[in-house]
Enzyme design. Structure first.
Site, PDB file in Angstrom:
ATOM      1  N   CYS A 178     -30.505  14.818 -29.030  1.00  0.00           N
ATOM      2  CA  CYS A 178     -30.263  16.059 -29.796  1.00  0.00           C
ATOM      3  C   CYS A 178     -28.807  16.324 -29.961  1.00  0.00           C
ATOM      4  O   CYS A 178     -28.007  15.463 -29.656  1.00  0.00           O
ATOM      5  CB  CYS A 178     -30.893  17.429 -28.699  1.00  0.00           C
ATOM      6  SG  CYS A 178     -29.908  17.596 -27.202  1.00  0.00           S
TER       7      CYS A 178
ATOM      8  N   HIS B  62     -30.643  16.745 -19.736  1.00  0.00           N
ATOM      9  CA  HIS B  62     -30.931  15.682 -20.476  1.00  0.00           C
ATOM     10  C   HIS B  62     -30.830  14.376 -19.848  1.00  0.00           C
ATOM     11  O   HIS B  62     -30.069  14.268 -19.141  1.00  0.00           O
ATOM     12  CB  HIS B  62     -30.758  16.122 -21.996  1.00  0.00           C
ATOM     13  CG  HIS B  62     -31.307  17.032 -22.516  1.00  0.00           C
ATOM     14  ND1 HIS B  62     -31.368  17.283 -23.908  1.00  0.00           N
ATOM     15  CD2 HIS B  62     -31.809  18.109 -22.094  1.00  0.00           C
ATOM     16  CE1 HIS B  62     -32.033  18.489 -24.308  1.00  0.00           C
ATOM     17  NE2 HIS B  62     -32.164  19.088 -23.175  1.00  0.00           N
TER      18      HIS B  62
ATOM     19  N   GLU C 115     -30.036  11.602 -21.311  1.00  0.00           N
ATOM     20  CA  GLU C 115     -29.025  10.949 -21.514  1.00  0.00           C
ATOM     21  C   GLU C 115     -27.512  11.556 -20.746  1.00  0.00           C
ATOM     22  O   GLU C 115     -26.598  10.656 -20.398  1.00  0.00           O
ATOM     23  CB  GLU C 115     -28.369  11.125 -22.955  1.00  0.00           C
ATOM     24  CG  GLU C 115     -29.609  10.632 -23.977  1.00  0.00           C
ATOM     25  CD  GLU C 115     -30.407  11.912 -24.387  1.00  0.00           C
ATOM     26  OE1 GLU C 115     -30.905  12.518 -23.579  1.00  0.00           O
ATOM     27  OE2 GLU C 115     -30.868  12.007 -25.682  1.00  0.00           O
TER      28      GLU C 115
ATOM     29  N   CYS D 207     -26.831  16.256 -26.876  1.00  0.00           N
ATOM     30  CA  CYS D 207     -26.393  14.890 -26.258  1.00  0.00           C
ATOM     31  C   CYS D 207     -25.604  13.941 -27.155  1.00  0.00           C
ATOM     32  O   CYS D 207     -24.813  13.145 -26.887  1.00  0.00           O
ATOM     33  CB  CYS D 207     -27.833  14.189 -25.803  1.00  0.00           C
ATOM     34  SG  CYS D 207     -28.591  14.975 -24.633  1.00  0.00           S
TER      35      CYS D 207
END
Length: 369
Positions: free
Chosen positions: A283, A253, A255, A286
């Site tokens: 999410c 992701h 991040e 993360c």
């Protein structure tokens, strides 16, 4: 790259439990009844498929067999019908196919050659050293007789150029809007060359606009457009965008990508004193990584009602028992961040309706991947 877990003698059809391949005595490729494909339809469908990335042959066997037959037949056209080619020359031609017309496939020339042989699109001599084109499915034969390699490559090349032009125009339009949203103050500089750092509120908007720029990089790669960056003392340390599909990595992701790069730069996984900007509410995965990295402050753009872990679904940052508590601020450039995602998924739905987008695990997910 798709790897063969079963060694060099792997035969894909041997792994398809319950599927019978009726080749007939001649070894012709399996051919289910269907209307004949015209040259125009062949080229148009190839152009539509060229917008995709990372297509796996094994996955296409089930839900997208017609498209798979079209791609394998296009590869087979690179080989002669009569005189066989040695393995080296055949491999060179398949490499050329994968670099041009077949660039949307996630495979290499050796695996592609095995699939072509096993599915009957290419015939291999008894000695296993010579290769020639096999018998194509009957619905493709008339069009194949009127097509050649340059024409296939030309159609796909035009489609890719048009798609790239659309992507760049879309990105430039967004960058222009983002730049217009950033307010900076000028101090005694009529020429506008010297600019001071914006106040805190405007600074968040400035960095979020940069994160949006990263999100566009994700869109350009066919990923859900989420962007992130790590900032410390007013300086951007690292950036990242969503890449789980391209990297075959469920953790990639935006991040995570940005924090990995920042940690490598600093030589420390603890990013104390840093602020993480991300266009979409993180999410749970993360959020855990942000806490573990000791990020001081998190700033996100739009909420994620499906997987958001800053209060939309759960609020991991409010858990009192954790040993670190990141300060969270949300809603910075929320409309722009949300609109980017909405436009992306609207485009995906339109492509799916037109048949240009194959159904897969990523389609329809409103989170990062």
């Amino acid at each position: 790259m798709t790897h063969n877990p079963c060694g060099n003698d792997w035969r894909p059809l041997d792994m398809l439990a319950g599927e019978e391949r009726d080749r007939g005595d001649s070894g012709a490729a399996e051919d289910e009844a269907g209307p004949a494909v015209t040259v125009e339809l062949w080229l148009r469908r190839l152009a539509e498929l060229s917008r995709r990335q990372g297509l796996a042959i094994g996955t296409m066997l089930g839900a997208s067999r017609d498209d798979l037959d079209l791609l394998l037949a296009s590869a087979a056209l690179h080989l002669p019908v009569e005189q066989g080619l040695g393995e080296r020359e055949a491999s060179e031609r398949l490499r050329d196919f994968l670099a041009t017309t077949g660039a949307m496939l996630d495979t290499d020339h050796a695996e592609l050659r095995r699939w072509l042989v096993d599915l009957g699109f290419v015939e291999r001599s008894d000695r296993g050293t010579d290769y020639r084109r096999g018998t194509l499915p009957s619905r493709l034969q008339d069009a194949a007789a009127r097509l050649d390699v340059p024409r296939l490559a030309e159609a796909v090349g035009r489609a890719r150029a048009a798609h790239e032009s659309e992507r760049l125009a879309r990105k430039q339009a967004w960058l222009a809007r983002a730049a217009a949203a950033i307010e900076v103050t000028e101090q005694g500089d009529p020429s506008g060359l010297a600019r001071s750092l914006p106040p805190a509120g405007d600074r968040d908007a400035m960095f979020m606009a940069m994160a949006l720029d990263q999100a566009h990089n994700g869109w350009a790669m066919g990923e859900v457009p989420v962007g992130a960056l790590v900032v410390r003392d007013g300086q951007v340390l690292a950036t990242g965008f969503n890449q789980p599909i391209a990297n075959h990595d469920p953790t990639a992701h935006a991040e995570i990508q940005a924090m990995r790069a920042a940690a490598a730069l600093l030589g420390n996984y603890r990013l104390a004193g840093c602020t993480l900007y991300v266009t979409l509410e993180p999410c749970a995965m993360c959020a855990g990584a942000i806490q573990h990295a000791r990020i001081a402050r998190l700033v996100y753009g739009t909420r994620d009602p499906k997987t958001g872990a800053c209060g939309s679904v759960v609020d991991l940052f409010a858990e009192a028992r954790l040993n670190h508590h990141t300060v969270v601020d949300g809603g910075v450039l929320a409309d722009r961040c949300g609109r980017l995602l909405s436009e992306f998924f609207a485009e995906r739905r339109a492509l799916r309706r037109s048949g240009a987008l194959l159904p897969d695990a990523e389609d329809g997910d409103a989170d990062q991947g």
